[in-house]
Design a protein around this motif. Structure first.
Motif, PDB file in Angstrom:
ATOM      1  N   VAL A 111     -58.061-108.082  -3.991  1.00 26.82           N
ATOM      2  CA  VAL A 111     -56.842-107.318  -4.252  1.00 26.82           C
ATOM      3  C   VAL A 111     -56.781-106.192  -3.233  1.00 26.82           C
ATOM      4  O   VAL A 111     -57.658-105.328  -3.202  1.00 26.82           O
ATOM      5  N   MET A 112     -55.776-106.242  -2.369  1.00 25.46           N
ATOM      6  CA  MET A 112     -55.662-105.218  -1.327  1.00 25.46           C
ATOM      7  C   MET A 112     -55.159-103.902  -1.906  1.00 25.46           C
ATOM      8  O   MET A 112     -55.647-102.838  -1.558  1.00 25.46           O
ATOM      9  N   ALA A 113     -54.193-104.009  -2.801  1.00 20.70           N
ATOM     10  CA  ALA A 113     -53.630-102.790  -3.386  1.00 20.70           C
ATOM     11  C   ALA A 113     -52.996-103.076  -4.727  1.00 20.70           C
ATOM     12  O   ALA A 113     -52.492-104.167  -4.985  1.00 20.70           O
ATOM     13  N   LEU A 114     -53.067-102.057  -5.570  1.00 24.62           N
ATOM     14  CA  LEU A 114     -52.315-102.053  -6.817  1.00 24.62           C
ATOM     15  C   LEU A 114     -51.209-101.016  -6.620  1.00 24.62           C
ATOM     16  O   LEU A 114     -51.480 -99.893  -6.170  1.00 24.62           O
ATOM     17  N   ILE A 115     -49.989-101.415  -6.906  1.00 26.54           N
ATOM     18  CA  ILE A 115     -48.868-100.494  -6.690  1.00 26.54           C
ATOM     19  C   ILE A 115     -48.254-100.116  -8.025  1.00 26.54           C
ATOM     20  O   ILE A 115     -47.714-100.957  -8.743  1.00 26.54           O
ATOM     21  N   ALA A 116     -48.395 -98.853  -8.345  1.00 28.56           N
ATOM     22  CA  ALA A 116     -47.820 -98.338  -9.588  1.00 28.56           C
ATOM     23  C   ALA A 116     -46.505 -97.645  -9.258  1.00 28.56           C
ATOM     24  O   ALA A 116     -46.331 -97.110  -8.166  1.00 28.56           O
ATOM     25  N   LEU A 117     -45.593 -97.686 -10.223  1.00 28.78           N
ATOM     26  CA  LEU A 117     -44.250 -97.165  -9.979  1.00 28.78           C
ATOM     27  C   LEU A 117     -44.045 -95.900 -10.806  1.00 28.78           C
ATOM     28  O   LEU A 117     -44.310 -95.883 -11.996  1.00 28.78           O
ATOM     29  N   VAL A 143     -48.873 -95.287  -5.227  1.00 25.04           N
ATOM     30  CA  VAL A 143     -47.839 -94.967  -6.209  1.00 25.04           C
ATOM     31  C   VAL A 143     -46.503 -94.812  -5.497  1.00 25.04           C
ATOM     32  O   VAL A 143     -46.360 -93.973  -4.608  1.00 25.04           O
ATOM     33  N   ASP A 144     -45.565 -95.658  -5.856  1.00 21.93           N
ATOM     34  CA  ASP A 144     -44.215 -95.543  -5.316  1.00 21.93           C
ATOM     35  C   ASP A 144     -43.443 -94.568  -6.202  1.00 21.93           C
ATOM     36  O   ASP A 144     -42.893 -94.947  -7.231  1.00 21.93           O
ATOM     37  N   ALA A 145     -43.458 -93.311  -5.775  1.00 21.85           N
ATOM     38  CA  ALA A 145     -42.771 -92.257  -6.521  1.00 21.85           C
ATOM     39  C   ALA A 145     -41.550 -91.794  -5.748  1.00 21.85           C
ATOM     40  O   ALA A 145     -41.178 -90.621  -5.786  1.00 21.85           O
ATOM     41  N   ALA A 146     -40.927 -92.731  -5.028  1.00 22.04           N
ATOM     42  CA  ALA A 146     -39.748 -92.390  -4.217  1.00 22.04           C
ATOM     43  C   ALA A 146     -38.733 -91.648  -5.075  1.00 22.04           C
ATOM     44  O   ALA A 146     -38.196 -90.630  -4.684  1.00 22.04           O
ATOM     45  N   TRP A 147     -38.490 -92.152  -6.266  1.00 24.99           N
ATOM     46  CA  TRP A 147     -37.555 -91.500  -7.167  1.00 24.99           C
ATOM     47  C   TRP A 147     -38.228 -90.421  -8.015  1.00 24.99           C
ATOM     48  O   TRP A 147     -37.785 -89.281  -8.070  1.00 24.99           O
ATOM     49  N   ARG A 174     -42.483 -78.418 -15.393  1.00 28.39           N
ATOM     50  CA  ARG A 174     -43.651 -78.238 -16.258  1.00 28.39           C
ATOM     51  C   ARG A 174     -43.516 -79.099 -17.506  1.00 28.39           C
ATOM     52  O   ARG A 174     -44.492 -79.577 -18.046  1.00 28.39           O
ATOM     53  N   ARG A 175     -42.278 -79.312 -17.950  1.00 23.25           N
ATOM     54  CA  ARG A 175     -42.090 -80.093 -19.168  1.00 23.25           C
ATOM     55  C   ARG A 175     -42.336 -81.590 -18.938  1.00 23.25           C
ATOM     56  O   ARG A 175     -42.947 -82.254 -19.761  1.00 23.25           O
ATOM     57  N   TYR A 176     -41.857 -82.109 -17.827  1.00 23.55           N
ATOM     58  CA  TYR A 176     -41.922 -83.566 -17.620  1.00 23.55           C
ATOM     59  C   TYR A 176     -42.938 -84.020 -16.569  1.00 23.55           C
ATOM     60  O   TYR A 176     -43.197 -85.212 -16.442  1.00 23.55           O
ATOM     61  N   GLY A 177     -43.490 -83.055 -15.828  1.00 24.19           N
ATOM     62  CA  GLY A 177     -44.439 -83.424 -14.766  1.00 24.19           C
ATOM     63  C   GLY A 177     -45.616 -84.245 -15.288  1.00 24.19           C
ATOM     64  O   GLY A 177     -46.150 -85.114 -14.599  1.00 24.19           O
ATOM     65  N   GLY A 178     -45.996 -83.993 -16.545  1.00 27.69           N
ATOM     66  CA  GLY A 178     -47.128 -84.701 -17.148  1.00 27.69           C
ATOM     67  C   GLY A 178     -46.903 -86.203 -17.258  1.00 27.69           C
ATOM     68  O   GLY A 178     -47.871 -86.963 -17.399  1.00 27.69           O
ATOM     69  N   LEU A 179     -45.649 -86.638 -17.173  1.00 23.47           N
ATOM     70  CA  LEU A 179     -45.374 -88.080 -17.200  1.00 23.47           C
ATOM     71  C   LEU A 179     -46.062 -88.794 -16.035  1.00 23.47           C
ATOM     72  O   LEU A 179     -46.278 -89.998 -16.083  1.00 23.47           O
ATOM     73  N   LEU A 180     -46.353 -88.038 -14.990  1.00 29.14           N
ATOM     74  CA  LEU A 180     -46.978 -88.636 -13.805  1.00 29.14           C
ATOM     75  C   LEU A 180     -48.488 -88.380 -13.764  1.00 29.14           C
ATOM     76  O   LEU A 180     -49.118 -88.502 -12.713  1.00 29.14           O
ATOM     77  N   LYS A 181     -49.047 -88.067 -14.899  1.00 28.88           N
ATOM     78  CA  LYS A 181     -50.480 -87.814 -14.975  1.00 28.88           C
ATOM     79  C   LYS A 181     -51.249 -88.967 -14.323  1.00 28.88           C
ATOM     80  O   LYS A 181     -51.010 -90.130 -14.638  1.00 28.88           O
ATOM     81  N   GLY A 182     -52.154 -88.623 -13.452  1.00 36.40           N
ATOM     82  CA  GLY A 182     -52.939 -89.646 -12.761  1.00 36.40           C
ATOM     83  C   GLY A 182     -52.458 -89.879 -11.331  1.00 36.40           C
ATOM     84  O   GLY A 182     -53.173 -90.493 -10.541  1.00 36.40           O
ATOM     85  N   ILE A 183     -51.297 -89.364 -10.978  1.00 35.00           N
ATOM     86  CA  ILE A 183     -50.789 -89.606  -9.631  1.00 35.00           C
ATOM     87  C   ILE A 183     -51.738 -89.014  -8.592  1.00 35.00           C
ATOM     88  O   ILE A 183     -51.841 -89.531  -7.466  1.00 35.00           O
ATOM     89  N   ARG A 239     -54.700 -89.359  -8.427  1.00 35.33           N
ATOM     90  CA  ARG A 239     -55.775 -90.314  -8.137  1.00 35.33           C
ATOM     91  C   ARG A 239     -55.319 -91.400  -7.162  1.00 35.33           C
ATOM     92  O   ARG A 239     -56.113 -92.236  -6.742  1.00 35.33           O
ATOM     93  N   ALA A 240     -54.053 -91.387  -6.818  1.00 34.96           N
ATOM     94  CA  ALA A 240     -53.514 -92.419  -5.909  1.00 34.96           C
ATOM     95  C   ALA A 240     -54.044 -92.207  -4.495  1.00 34.96           C
ATOM     96  O   ALA A 240     -54.143 -91.077  -4.031  1.00 34.96           O
ATOM     97  N   ASP A 241     -54.349 -93.291  -3.810  1.00 35.23           N
ATOM     98  CA  ASP A 241     -54.757 -93.196  -2.407  1.00 35.23           C
ATOM     99  C   ASP A 241     -53.570 -92.833  -1.530  1.00 35.23           C
ATOM    100  O   ASP A 241     -53.727 -92.188  -0.506  1.00 35.23           O
ATOM    101  N   SER A 242     -52.393 -93.291  -1.944  1.00 37.85           N
ATOM    102  CA  SER A 242     -51.178 -92.971  -1.176  1.00 37.85           C
ATOM    103  C   SER A 242     -49.997 -92.892  -2.127  1.00 37.85           C
ATOM    104  O   SER A 242     -50.000 -93.512  -3.188  1.00 37.85           O
ATOM    105  N   VAL A 243     -49.027 -92.108  -1.733  1.00 42.70           N
ATOM    106  CA  VAL A 243     -47.842 -91.881  -2.565  1.00 42.70           C
ATOM    107  C   VAL A 243     -46.599 -91.878  -1.676  1.00 42.70           C
ATOM    108  O   VAL A 243     -46.595 -91.262  -0.608  1.00 42.70           O
ATOM    109  N   THR A 244     -45.555 -92.550  -2.125  1.00 40.73           N
ATOM    110  CA  THR A 244     -44.250 -92.502  -1.466  1.00 40.73           C
ATOM    111  C   THR A 244     -43.325 -91.559  -2.226  1.00 40.73           C
ATOM    112  O   THR A 244     -43.279 -91.603  -3.458  1.00 40.73           O
ATOM    113  N   LEU A 245     -42.620 -90.732  -1.489  1.00 38.36           N
ATOM    114  CA  LEU A 245     -41.647 -89.800  -2.091  1.00 38.36           C
ATOM    115  C   LEU A 245     -40.416 -89.724  -1.191  1.00 38.36           C
ATOM    116  O   LEU A 245     -40.550 -89.640   0.030  1.00 38.36           O
ATOM    117  N   ASP A 246     -39.245 -89.714  -1.775  1.00 35.15           N
ATOM    118  CA  ASP A 246     -38.015 -89.553  -0.996  1.00 35.15           C
ATOM    119  C   ASP A 246     -37.359 -88.216  -1.296  1.00 35.15           C
ATOM    120  O   ASP A 246     -36.900 -87.989  -2.427  1.00 35.15           O
TER     121      ASP A 246
END
Lengths: 536, 536
Positions: free
Chosen positions: B266-272, B300-304, B312-321, B323-330
């Motif tokens: 498995v080269m990569a696991l991609i979480a959204l 982690v594809d966090a483009a959106w 502070r209220r909703y940031g916790g939804l991304l708990k664990g981000i 730990r990602a080796d790489s992240v996409t953001l737009d």
């Protein structure tokens, strides 16, 4: 008002209320509109502040907690960012491919952001989609010269594509080679094609021992990235020596045939139409013969030189480009459009289908969404900038720009050759040339004792680097430098100055002064003394 | 004056003389600045002119020979292009991820073009290079939360990189997987690494039977492009079913282990983190455990959704981000920056060296040129737009925007659920949701005769398509549509409306009216009659 309410009010203001006429941003805008050259000469300070020093202004990694007033921030942008930017508009900035632009792009940039279209799909672009297709058609026709009926058939065809807009030449080159690779490994039998089954299965299915891409040593560095990304590996890119700056068709053929003889396959031959370093143009027509002989894709990287096709006098230098399977062109180079307007064109309107893809919410089957065959996804409407330029300048205007640039380069070459302390290292074919500072005494001595070259070259190389660095730091003018083999020194790469004479505002006086400045600078440098001491 | 002289005069004028205060372009600029909403509502005509009809305005493939006056061309742009663009600023355009932007971007866009920097290298960008590095550092810190000393060490480090700016999420995703692939096939023994020797040699050296990338069915279509471009082939992308819209870690682990058991890798696991279609967020922390278990790269594809970290209220939804080796953001999504501001970030500042490259004239060893580790080459200074936004809005401002969007989506969900003729198909986690028009009579009937679903779904699907199309064409408001499996219908994909509530200008009234318009439209459609007739 509570803090939260104040923040909310500030927030809605930035989305709904324009800055006033007296605001800092409005002042900046007016200055840009009224006199861009003056704006830049007043705000871009030609300081010799080091990069490390400038970095101190940008060393905060924490996002500020509280909002800042727009005008306050605008002041800071002027002081910290604009002040230490590069004046690419300046007629004496002749080191790179970034130049002055027509004024109307300032207004169009504002319109573009006001509209904020996303060209990946029609639902967020509508008229921008046909506009982009038209622009691609116009440039396609400039290159491939098909007749009206061809463009009537394909310009707005949902199942075909004449090419793609993209952020620049690198993405264009990768896109072209992606298509070439996928077409080479087409589906057959159980093999569903490389797009589905991958490179490993493709190599096994087709039984190739190795895969190669051929270009010259002047090939742009993006070609190395392309073969890396595409899974071929950088070793698959053969960069053939070209001491006269163009790829020798006989050599390309010989190397290609050697690969075939070993059971390998040449995926693509890449010809350069305007090398980044010297502006030379490979013999496209003969290389098209070579590609036909080798049975491979011909890609022409005309990111720089493609615009030469506007010129009746010089367009013939690109004879044979119409035989290329794909062509890269950058409108932000010699089409004088702001940064971010690359294009890849395909001879065969079916080629883009090698990389066609779909999704459930956009790019559906049968849609005309531009994103279905592009490497990029969401993109802005840069095509509008080129559309406007093609109309406002016309082919005629572009021709004048191209002709004048080339003639200016020839005039500069003559100035260099007439100057006692400079040597032309590559002659201009387009508006690029390279040269060196070689003190007259050194030139004279080398004529009688050519064997001294071995010991003098490294010192001249250091002198070149030092002059270029000091000139850049003094901030009055800018040339770049590179390292290459030339006709005079085919075996030994030397450091040279590199100039690109694309700025229509650059005058003969500017060029005279640039040489004078380099000479003045040179004689003050320790590297100059070292060269003179080596003469004994 | 001869024709040639006249052309030349026109030409120099566009480079050196601004348009007058009364020119058409100046009028357009003032209108944009004074009242963007009014400019758009006056010039973007909500016509139901078909695309084929609009194409007739863009069917010229010949570049015009003669120059055109700027003002004349500006008139044409308004009539042909702006009139038939999409009003993405409108509060009732809630179908895609393109929204109203803060006003100051209009001025900054003009400044950006006036400066026309090229960020591939310091010689054409200077202060823009440290600025971009700072912005990358700020977003990196938002995601990875390292301390000051980390950023002091790496922010401006010539041999390291915290990430890259790029044109958008697609290039960011490709860049991340390019790095993941190259790191997996590192040099060892005679093998010089995949970057040099290619995928075939890499697979042989490491002895993998197959290579896989795992994500859910909600993975963005760019992931398919990425595995295609990178040579793995689209079949290597496992898109696992996710009827509840998030990837089940147990399923991902099971599938990954099955691949390992067959001698694959498995080269990569991609979480959204914010799927494009419904805005759901995969369980990042648990998926980080799965990636660790499988020994693979976590992207982690966090483009959106990445911008949710401002809250502070909703940031916790991304708990664990973190730990990602790489992240996409737009930044051009929920950071309200104009189109063209993607980013890829790497946890390890050394990761970018997997794709580091050099050239003779730029990107030299030891330079801080940003182009040395980016997929793209020449790029504009979009980072300035995000820099300005981060300062003018502040973390606080972004938090308000994010919180309000999510709360608006929850309110809209409640409106849909309360409406007799609509059904919510996916609930909002972020500010996206999907729903359907299902006439009350149909809803009631399905409660008692669920087996009717099989015959009714295809008809409801057609009704959904028809409503969306007519609504779009009427031009008053816009929702998009997609096709997906939901918790209620896990086995059967259904067509649904999709809305994105990111525009801060969208009010509750707008949302009420959108539902009302859909209902008014629906009952006039033949597809509605077909649904009702099927009830018998």
């Amino acid at each position: 008002m509570t803090n939260a309410q104040a923040s909310l009010a500030h927030l809605y203001r930035v989305f709904t209320k324009p800055e006033g006429q007296d605001s800092k941003l409005a002042q900046i805008e007016r200055h840009l509109s009224d006199n861009l050259a003056d704006f830049l000469s007043r705000h871009v300070v030609a300081s010799n502040r080091s990069l490390e020093d400038i970095e101190q202004d940008f060393n905060q990694s924490l996002i500020p907690e509280q909002p800042q007033f727009v005008s306050e921030h605008a002041e800071q942008l002027l002081d910290k960012l604009v002040a230490h930017s590069v004046n690419t508009y300046s007629p004496r900035f002749i080191g790179h491919m970034t130049s002055a632009l027509p004024y109307f792009h300032l207004s169009l940039a504002k319109l573009l952001v006001g509209l904020n279209q996303n060209l990946v799909k029609i639902e967020t672009s509508k008229a921008f989609t046909p506009l982009e297709r038209q622009v691609l058609g116009m440039i396609h026709r400039l290159v491939y010269k098909h007749d009206d009926s061809f463009y009537q058939q394909y310009l707005h065809n949902a199942n075909r594509s004449l090419g793609s807009f993209c952020s620049g030449g690198t993405i264009a080159n990768i896109s072209a080679l992606w298509v070439a690779r996928n077409r080479l490994f087409a589906p057959r039998g159980q093999f569903r094609g490389i797009s589905q089954d991958g490179l490993l299965a493709g190599m096994q299915e087709y039984g190739y021992q190795k895969l190669s891409v051929i270009t010259s040593r002047r090939g742009h560095y993006s070609l190395g990235k392309a073969v890396d990304v595409l899974g071929l590996g950088r070793q698959s890119l053969l960069t053939l020596p070209c001491p006269n700056q163009t790829l020798d068709p006989q050599l390309a053929l010989k190397e290609g045939q050697a690969i075939l003889a070993q059971g390998g396959k040449v995926m693509a031959l890449i010809a350069l139409a305007g090398t980044t370093e010297t502006g030379h143009i490979d013999p496209l027509d003969e290389l098209a013969d070579v590609a036909a002989e080798l049975g491979c894709h011909l890609h022409v990287d005309a990111a720089w030189g493609g615009a030469t096709l506007f010129s009746r006098r010089y367009g013939g230098l690109l004879k044979g480009i119409e035989r290329a399977d794909s062509v890269t062109l950058d409108a932000h180079k010699q089409m004088y459009v702001p940064m971010g307007a690359g294009m890849v064109l395909f001879k065969d309107p079916d080629a883009g289908n090698q990389v066609r893809h779909h999704a459930q919410y956009i790019l559906r089957q049968g849609s005309k969404d531009l994103g279905a065959t592009s490497l990029e996804g969401s993109r802005n409407g840069m095509a509008m900038m080129l559309y406007a330029s093609l109309h406002i300048l016309g082919r005629n205007g572009y021709e004048l720009l191209i002709d004048q640039s080339i003639e200016k380069a020839k005039a500069f070459a003559a100035m260099i050759e007439a100057h006692p302390h400079f040597q032309l290292t590559t002659s201009p074919v387009l508006c690029l040339l390279t040269y060196r500072y070689v003190p007259q005494a050194v030139q004279e001595r080398l004529l009688v004792e050519p064997q001294l070259a071995n010991s003098l070259h490294p010192l001249l190389d250091e002198l070149t680097v030092a002059i270029q660095k000091h000139q850049r730091e003094s901030g009055h003018s800018f040339v770049s430098r590179t390292r290459l083999e030339t006709q005079d020194y085919p075996q030994q790469a030397i450091n040279v100055f590199r100039v690109v004479l694309a700025n229509p505002l650059t005058s003969a006086d500017d060029l005279t002064e640039i040489l004078a400045e380099q000479h003045r600078l040179a004689v003050t440098l320790p590297q100059f003394r070292q060269v003179m001491e080596a003469l004994g």
